[in-house]
Design a protein around this motif. Structure first.
Motif, short mmCIF file in Angstrom:
data_model
loop_
_atom_site.label_atom_id
_atom_site.label_comp_id
_atom_site.label_asym_id
_atom_site.label_seq_id
_atom_site.Cartn_x
_atom_site.Cartn_y
_atom_site.Cartn_z
N LEU A 88 -9.34 22.19 54.86
CA LEU A 88 -10.22 22.10 53.90
C LEU A 88 -10.92 23.09 52.84
CD1 LEU A 88 -11.41 22.58 58.24
CD2 LEU A 88 -11.71 21.06 56.90
N PHE A 89 -10.37 24.05 52.68
CA PHE A 89 -10.54 25.08 52.09
C PHE A 89 -9.74 24.03 50.14
CE2 PHE A 89 -9.67 27.91 48.35
CZ PHE A 89 -10.58 28.60 48.66
N GLY A 90 -9.07 23.49 49.88
CA GLY A 90 -9.00 22.58 49.09
C GLY A 90 -9.75 21.37 48.58
N MET A 91 -10.44 20.88 49.98
CA MET A 91 -11.60 20.16 49.75
C MET A 91 -13.14 19.76 49.03
SD MET A 91 -12.13 16.28 50.33
CE MET A 91 -10.60 16.05 51.12
N LEU A 92 -13.20 21.62 50.05
CA LEU A 92 -14.56 22.41 49.81
C LEU A 92 -14.30 22.37 48.34
CD1 LEU A 92 -15.60 24.56 52.46
CD2 LEU A 92 -16.24 22.67 52.08
N ALA A 93 -13.28 22.81 47.66
CA ALA A 93 -13.01 23.80 45.93
C ALA A 93 -13.52 22.40 45.52
CB ALA A 93 -11.93 23.98 46.22
N LEU A 94 -12.90 20.95 46.29
CA LEU A 94 -12.87 19.78 45.22
C LEU A 94 -14.29 19.26 44.68
CD1 LEU A 94 -11.71 16.68 43.87
CD2 LEU A 94 -11.44 16.42 46.57
N ILE A 95 -15.40 19.36 46.37
CA ILE A 95 -16.58 18.70 46.36
C ILE A 95 -17.47 20.22 45.51
CG2 ILE A 95 -18.58 19.09 47.90
CD1 ILE A 95 -16.50 18.40 50.23
N TYR A 96 -16.87 21.43 45.83
CA TYR A 96 -17.67 21.90 44.53
C TYR A 96 -17.59 22.07 43.41
CZ TYR A 96 -18.58 24.98 48.85
OH TYR A 96 -19.15 24.96 49.67
N VAL A 97 -16.18 21.15 42.79
CA VAL A 97 -16.02 20.78 41.04
C VAL A 97 -16.77 19.54 41.52
CG1 VAL A 97 -14.57 20.67 39.45
CG2 VAL A 97 -14.17 22.78 41.67
N ALA A 98 -16.61 19.31 41.52
CA ALA A 98 -17.00 17.43 41.75
C ALA A 98 -18.91 17.47 41.31
CB ALA A 98 -16.90 16.38 42.74
N GLY A 99 -19.15 18.67 42.52
CA GLY A 99 -20.72 18.40 42.32
C GLY A 99 -21.15 19.23 41.02
N GLY A 100 -20.11 20.10 40.19
CA GLY A 100 -20.44 20.52 38.59
C GLY A 100 -19.83 19.40 38.29
N LEU A 101 -19.91 18.58 38.14
CA LEU A 101 -19.52 17.23 37.00
C LEU A 101 -20.33 15.97 37.03
CD1 LEU A 101 -15.59 16.83 37.13
CD2 LEU A 101 -16.72 18.40 35.66
N GLN A 102 -21.29 15.84 38.46
CA GLN A 102 -22.60 15.54 39.09
C GLN A 102 -23.17 14.64 38.21
OE1 GLN A 102 -23.76 16.15 42.95
NE2 GLN A 102 -25.15 13.82 42.52
N TYR A 103 -23.59 16.09 37.44
CA TYR A 103 -24.42 15.94 36.33
C TYR A 103 -24.30 15.20 35.10
CZ TYR A 103 -28.67 16.93 33.50
OH TYR A 103 -29.54 17.07 31.88
N GLN A 104 -22.67 14.92 34.54
CA GLN A 104 -22.69 14.62 33.72
C GLN A 104 -22.90 13.17 34.34
OE1 GLN A 104 -18.24 14.88 32.99
NE2 GLN A 104 -18.90 14.52 30.73
N GLN A 105 -22.03 12.45 35.21
CA GLN A 105 -21.88 11.53 35.64
C GLN A 105 -22.94 10.52 36.09
OE1 GLN A 105 -19.85 11.40 39.11
NE2 GLN A 105 -18.02 12.36 38.88
N GLU A 106 -24.09 11.34 35.88
CA GLU A 106 -25.51 10.70 36.25
C GLU A 106 -26.64 10.25 34.96
OE1 GLU A 106 -28.11 13.44 38.19
OE2 GLU A 106 -27.41 13.36 40.48
N ARG A 107 -25.52 11.17 34.17
CA ARG A 107 -26.84 10.61 32.86
C ARG A 107 -26.27 9.44 32.03
NH1 ARG A 107 -28.78 14.28 29.18
NH2 ARG A 107 -27.60 13.97 27.83
N GLN A 108 -24.03 9.47 32.32
CA GLN A 108 -23.65 8.02 31.58
C GLN A 108 -23.81 7.56 32.76
OE1 GLN A 108 -19.28 9.22 33.22
NE2 GLN A 108 -19.37 10.58 31.31
N ARG A 109 -24.30 7.17 33.45
CA ARG A 109 -25.35 5.98 34.58
C ARG A 109 -26.59 5.74 34.21
NH1 ARG A 109 -22.75 8.23 39.02
NH2 ARG A 109 -24.93 9.30 39.99
N LYS A 110 -27.24 6.80 33.77
CA LYS A 110 -28.73 6.37 33.34
C LYS A 110 -28.17 6.04 31.66
CE LYS A 110 -30.92 9.82 34.93
NZ LYS A 110 -31.50 11.05 35.17
N GLY A 111 -27.19 6.06 31.42
CA GLY A 111 -27.63 5.65 29.40
C GLY A 111 -26.54 4.29 29.21
N ASP A 112 -25.74 3.76 30.64
CA ASP A 112 -25.01 2.40 30.71
C ASP A 112 -26.30 1.83 31.53
OD1 ASP A 112 -22.68 3.69 30.23
OD2 ASP A 112 -22.15 3.54 32.35
#
Length: 214
Positions: free
Chosen positions: A187-211
């Motif tokens: 659970l701790f590792g999964m929450l850490a993963l979700i938080y880190v992925a959340g920090g990268l989510q904005y970049q992924q949204e920008r990439q999808r918009k660009g595509d």
């Protein structure tokens, strides 16, 4: 001050470093049992990360994988007579939560830029900035307290059970401790993963918009 938590933590880190160093010097094309087991663990961790952040799975494996492995060993170390799990100490879980907090922003800034990363705190409106900042603090505190509380209560419950029932039922207690320790590490590792992925989510949204615009 060198208390039980500090000593146990450094011993665990030393054992992991020594094990990985020895294993890396004996890698074979046709792996043996130990190398096969380790490769299976790494693949399982990478697949779990890919389910949450598929575009960054390989980049996140070293951090999330190390965190998971450390937590599993740290949580299970309480089974050793005379040793207390480091994760039953609030200072240790707080340190882990701070590492997750810093890593979340480090990954976000590294794969975007400081300016682009900070912009997501005022999206969709600058009015939400205080709420975003409060959420950053509260989730870090909750991450530390959740692991500390669960591991502390687990060891206290096991101790009370032994005091009442004696050593007539050691196997159920042992199994409970192992299962709960593994669950809390996951659970701790999964929450850490979700938080880190959340920090990268904005970049992924920008990439999808660009595509899509292309």
């Amino acid at each position: 001050m060198l208390d039980n938590t500090v000593v146990t933590t450094w011993v665990i880190m030393g054992v992991l470093l020594l094990f990985t160093w020895l294993l890396s010097r004996r890698l074979r094309i046709k792996p043996g049992k130990v190398q096969t087991a380790v490769e299976g663990i790494v693949v399982s961790i990478e697949e779990a990360i890919a389910d949450i952040a598929p575009q960054h799975a390989r980049r996140l494996v070293p951090f999330i994988g190390s965190l998971w492995i450390f937590l599993v060993i740290a949580n299970l170390s309480g089974l050793v007579p005379g040793v207390h799990s480091p994760t039953r100490d609030l200072s240790a879980t707080s340190a882990l939560a701070i590492v997750v907090f810093l890593s979340t922003h480090w990954y976000g800034i590294r794969f975007q830029s400081l300016k682009k990363y900070l912009i997501h705190y005022i999206k969709p409106s600058p009015i939400l900035l205080p709420f975003h900042l409060i959420a950053e603090v509260t989730r870090t505190v909750a991450l530390a307290i959740r692991l500390f509380g669960n591991m502390m209560s687990l060891e206290m419950a096991a101790l009370m059970f032994l005091m009442v029932a004696g050593f007539l039922a050691p196997v159920p207690i042992l199994m409970l401790h192992i299962v709960e320790a593994l669950v809390q590490a996951y659970l701790f590792g999964m929450l850490a993963l979700i938080y880190v992925a959340g920090g990268l989510q904005y970049q992924q949204e920008r990439q999808r918009k660009g595509d899509s615009n292309a």
